[in-house]
Motif scaffolding. Structure first.
Motif, short mmCIF file in Angstrom:
data_model
loop_
_atom_site.label_atom_id
_atom_site.label_comp_id
_atom_site.label_asym_id
_atom_site.label_seq_id
_atom_site.Cartn_x
_atom_site.Cartn_y
_atom_site.Cartn_z
N HIS A 240 89.89 2.40 119.38
CA HIS A 240 88.92 3.20 120.13
C HIS A 240 89.41 3.46 121.55
O HIS A 240 89.38 4.60 122.04
N ALA A 247 83.15 7.79 120.91
CA ALA A 247 82.58 7.03 119.80
C ALA A 247 83.60 6.96 118.68
O ALA A 247 84.38 7.89 118.49
N THR A 248 83.57 5.86 117.96
CA THR A 248 84.45 5.69 116.80
C THR A 248 83.61 5.17 115.64
O THR A 248 82.81 4.25 115.81
N MET A 249 83.79 5.78 114.48
CA MET A 249 83.07 5.36 113.27
C MET A 249 84.06 4.80 112.27
O MET A 249 85.09 5.41 112.00
N CYS A 250 83.77 3.63 111.72
CA CYS A 250 84.57 3.11 110.61
C CYS A 250 84.17 3.86 109.34
O CYS A 250 82.99 4.10 109.09
N ASN A 284 80.55 6.81 105.65
CA ASN A 284 80.18 5.94 106.76
C ASN A 284 80.15 4.49 106.32
O ASN A 284 79.49 4.13 105.34
N TYR A 288 80.60 0.79 114.21
CA TYR A 288 80.90 1.81 115.22
C TYR A 288 81.38 1.14 116.51
O TYR A 288 81.11 -0.03 116.76
N LEU A 290 81.01 2.36 120.62
CA LEU A 290 80.47 3.36 121.54
C LEU A 290 80.91 3.04 122.96
O LEU A 290 80.84 1.89 123.39
N MET A 306 72.17 6.78 114.05
CA MET A 306 73.56 6.89 114.49
C MET A 306 74.21 8.22 114.10
O MET A 306 74.90 8.82 114.93
N LEU A 310 76.03 10.76 116.80
CA LEU A 310 77.41 11.21 116.70
C LEU A 310 77.49 12.72 116.60
O LEU A 310 78.38 13.35 117.19
N VAL A 320 84.90 12.10 119.09
CA VAL A 320 84.42 11.13 118.10
C VAL A 320 85.52 10.92 117.08
O VAL A 320 85.96 11.87 116.43
N LEU A 322 87.50 8.66 113.80
CA LEU A 322 87.23 7.86 112.61
C LEU A 322 88.33 6.82 112.44
O LEU A 322 89.50 7.07 112.72
#
Length: 350
Positions: A240, A247-250, A284, A288, A290, A306, A310, A320, A322
């Motif tokens: 991140h 923001a980063t989403m796994c 998803n 995350y 943030l 969430m 995003l 943002v 992933l």
């Protein structure tokens, strides 16, 4: 067995074999060697995640993803020099080779800098849900306190973060909140600090963060409180920050095979036929990161999920990212998942 011997693969091994080696060993890399143990290439966690992003066939050979010009240290190199090399090259582990280019050892950044420093970032665990799909188990017990193996689910989650050096935790609670607070108290029994965020009414998967009393000053890891996973949270946080993301989403890869031949056409003319194609998607994973400004700008007591947060960031042209995960992961949403977790906990968390 020497540590480095556990991470050696042959060129004929698969990417799946490399994932297993990386997940199960501290160096978090695999060494590809010939029969004489001469180094041919290395595979890092980042190489695996790039393969996932490209939807490579994980049954394919490791040569598809390995770096063929690896950085290494010669035998006799001091720990200080190896540490400086790892810092300069921004890598977490370093194979050690003799004069014949054969692997004789491995040094890790973690080992060279032990003890590991605590993370400045805090962790926000969402544990306020009703657990409706797990009833009757959750009739009188909040889902985070359901026992998976020898301990409650949320305790296993807490321990996985503690192992990575995290010390500060926020836990959002609502349904049967007194039981959660009574079990964990202030966190001192685990050597950490826990602050509870009490939702008078459910605010969604992002809205609860708006109740934080103080501004945060470092990226915040946010995770659903019903997940079992072996994700490398330190690697997630580093990803991140290195990508300068807001923001980063796994994400997890989800593949779905169409059970029929798919027809491509233009008007009434068939232009192609693909028999039972496999479609690949990212879904998803409920974890995350943030950045502080994203959390600090949330409207207090404003319900927000969430995905909506995003999407707002994306519409505002804020970055943002992933983070594809290959480690063990299980969403305990239904009774079948809960039963599966009882088996998995022994294999992955013993």
């Amino acid at each position: 067995m020497e540590e480095y011997q556990r991470v050696i693969l042959s060129p004929s091994d698969s990417i799946l074999d490399a994932i297993k080696v990386i997940n199960e060993n501290v160096p978090k890399l695999a060494l590809v060697c010939d029969q004489d143990r001469s180094l041919l290439g290395v595979i890092t966690d980042g190489d695996i995640r790039r393969a996932l992003l490209s939807h490579l066939d994980l049954n394919g050979p490791v040569s598809y993803v390995m770096c063929k010009t690896p950085i290494f240290a010669g035998i006799g190199t001091s720990t200080q020099d190896m540490l400086a090399l790892m810092r300069r090259e921004k890598i977490q582990a370093l194979p050690i080779l003799d004069l014949s280019r054969r692997v004789v050892g491995i040094e890790t950044f973690m080992h060279a800098t032990a003890p590991v420093a605590s993370h400045e970032s805090a962790v926000f665990l969402m544990a306020g849900g009703f657990g409706t799909r797990l009833r009757p188990l959750t009739q009188n017990c909040p889902k985070p306190l359901l026992k998976v193996g020898p301990r409650p689910l949320l305790e296993s989650i807490l321990l996985s973060f503690i192992e990575c050096g995290f010390k500060t935790f926020y836990i959002s609670v609502h349904y049967l909140s007194a039981q959660v607070k009574e079990h964990f108290l202030d966190g001192s029994a685990w050597g950490v600090n826990i602050t509870y965020i009490e939702e008078e009414s459910p605010l969604g998967t992002a809205g609860a963060m708006s109740l934080l009393e103080n501004k945060i000053e470092a990226p915040l890891i946010v995770m659903n409180g019903d997940l079992l996973t072996k994700v490398d949270f330190s690697a997630l946080l580093a990803f991140h920050e290195s990508n300068a993301s807001k923001a980063t989403m796994c994400v997890r890869e989800y593949s779905m095979q169409v059970p029929y031949g798919v027809i491509e056409s233009k008007g009434s003319q068939i232009t192609g036929i693909t028999e039972k194609p496999v479609e690949h998607y990212f879904v998803n994973a409920g974890i995350y990161v943030l950045s502080p400004e994203v959390v600090n700008d949330l409207e207090p007591n404003e319900p927000l999920d969430m995905p909506d947060l995003l999407n707002e960031l994306i519409e505002e042209k804020r970055k943002v990212s992933l983070f594809p995960i290959h480690e063990y992961w299980l969403d305990i949403g239904r009774l079948g998942d809960f039963e599966q977790a009882q088996t998995d906990i022994l294999e992955h968390f013993s």
